[in-house]
Enzyme design. Structure first.
Site, short mmCIF file in Angstrom:
data_model
loop_
_atom_site.label_atom_id
_atom_site.label_comp_id
_atom_site.label_asym_id
_atom_site.label_seq_id
_atom_site.Cartn_x
_atom_site.Cartn_y
_atom_site.Cartn_z
N TYR A 1 -12.39 -2.66 -3.53
CA TYR A 1 -12.96 -2.62 -2.17
C TYR A 1 -14.48 -2.58 -2.16
O TYR A 1 -15.09 -2.10 -1.20
CB TYR A 1 -12.39 -1.44 -1.39
N ASN B 1 -1.91 -0.24 7.14
CA ASN B 1 -1.33 -1.51 7.57
C ASN B 1 -0.45 -2.17 6.51
O ASN B 1 -0.28 -3.39 6.50
CB ASN B 1 -2.43 -2.43 8.07
N LYS C 1 0.84 -1.20 0.00
CA LYS C 1 0.00 0.00 0.00
C LYS C 1 0.88 1.26 0.00
O LYS C 1 2.08 1.19 0.25
CB LYS C 1 -0.92 -0.04 1.23
N GLU D 1 -9.51 -10.16 -7.98
CA GLU D 1 -8.56 -9.07 -7.76
C GLU D 1 -7.39 -9.14 -8.74
O GLU D 1 -6.91 -8.11 -9.22
CB GLU D 1 -8.06 -9.10 -6.31
N HIS E 1 -1.96 -5.56 1.43
CA HIS E 1 -3.23 -6.24 1.19
C HIS E 1 -2.91 -7.64 0.70
O HIS E 1 -1.97 -7.83 -0.07
CB HIS E 1 -4.03 -5.51 0.11
P1 DAT Z 1 -7.69 -6.93 5.49
O1 DAT Z 1 -6.88 -5.87 4.76
O2 DAT Z 1 -6.96 -7.45 6.69
O3 DAT Z 1 -8.23 -8.00 4.57
P2 DAT Z 1 -10.39 -5.82 5.49
O4 DAT Z 1 -10.56 -6.43 4.14
O5 DAT Z 1 -11.41 -6.14 6.53
O6 DAT Z 1 -8.96 -6.17 6.11
O7 DAT Z 1 -10.35 -4.22 5.36
C1 DAT Z 1 -9.70 -3.59 4.29
C2 DAT Z 1 -8.86 -2.45 4.82
O8 DAT Z 1 -9.70 -1.45 5.38
C3 DAT Z 1 -7.90 -2.83 5.95
O9 DAT Z 1 -6.68 -3.33 5.47
C4 DAT Z 1 -7.74 -1.54 6.69
C5 DAT Z 1 -9.10 -0.89 6.55
N1 DAT Z 1 -9.95 -1.22 7.72
C6 DAT Z 1 -10.64 -2.36 7.92
N2 DAT Z 1 -11.35 -2.32 9.05
C7 DAT Z 1 -11.12 -1.10 9.58
C8 DAT Z 1 -11.57 -0.41 10.75
N3 DAT Z 1 -12.42 -0.98 11.61
N4 DAT Z 1 -11.11 0.85 10.99
C9 DAT Z 1 -10.27 1.45 10.12
N5 DAT Z 1 -9.81 0.87 9.00
C10 DAT Z 1 -10.22 -0.37 8.73
MG MG Z 2 -9.60 -7.83 2.98
#
Ligand code: DAT
Ligand code: MG
Length: 138
Positions: free
Chosen positions: A51, A118, A11, A132, A121
């Site tokens: 997303y 973080n 990212k 994807e 991805h």
């Molecule tokens: P991951 O990237 O671990 O698959 P995800 O698909 O649930 O997680 O979410 C996509 C991204 O969105 C994630 O990398 C960071 C952001 N995100 C997810 N949940 C969040 C939250 N509760 N607060 C802030 N950012 C969040």
């Molecule tokens: Mg995810």
């Protein structure tokens, strides 16, 4: 059967913090194969498709804005059970609680923003990986 593939993204925070090499090092050291790799600035349309499952959630807008904010490194990664394996390498979504030893646990933190920056991805299922990879690599 064909070796499994997943989409990994470094990212904008990972690129901006010059952690691209460190993240690729961990992926290669684990033994997965880089099949294809490109650096690009993602547009809103691509990110909205990527997303789509999160549309309407409170972190959606900040997430898309963050992902638009700078270059991303997209990786087609291959190996047996690589989808599960890369998510294990990446660690939990929240970098504060991600286990030490993982990419997020070792290298990311909470900056007090509305979105978790973080670093990486990884696709979460074979269906997501196919979808994807088609989006990012055509
Ligand atoms: P991951 O990237 O671990 O698959 P995800 O698909 O649930 O997680 O979410 C996509 C991204 O969105 C994630 O990398 C960071 C952001 N995100 C997810 N949940 C969040 C939250 N509760 N607060 C802030 N950012 C969040
Ligand atoms: Mg995810």
């Amino acid at each position: 059967t064909a070796v499994e593939e997943t989409l990994v993204l470094i990212k904008p925070d990972g690129v901006a913090r010059s952690l691209t090499g460190e993240i690729l090092r961990r992926i290669e050291a684990k033994g997965y194969s880089l099949v294809d790799l490109r650096m690009l600035q993602a547009d809103r349309d691509l990110l909205a498709q990527h997303y789509a499952e999160h549309e309407g959630k409170p972190f959606y807008e900040p997430l898309v804005e963050f992902m638009e904010s700078g270059p991303i490194v997209a990786i087609r990664l291959a190996g047996n059970r690589v989808i599960e394996g890369f998510r294990s390498l990446a660690g939990a979504t929240d970098p504060t609680t991600a286990a030490p030893g993982t990419i997020r646990g070792d290298l990311a933190r909470d900056w007090g923003l509305k979105v978790q920056q973080n670093l990486v991805h990884g696709s979460d299922s074979p269906e997501s990986a196919q979808r994807e990879l088609a989006l990012w690599f055509g």
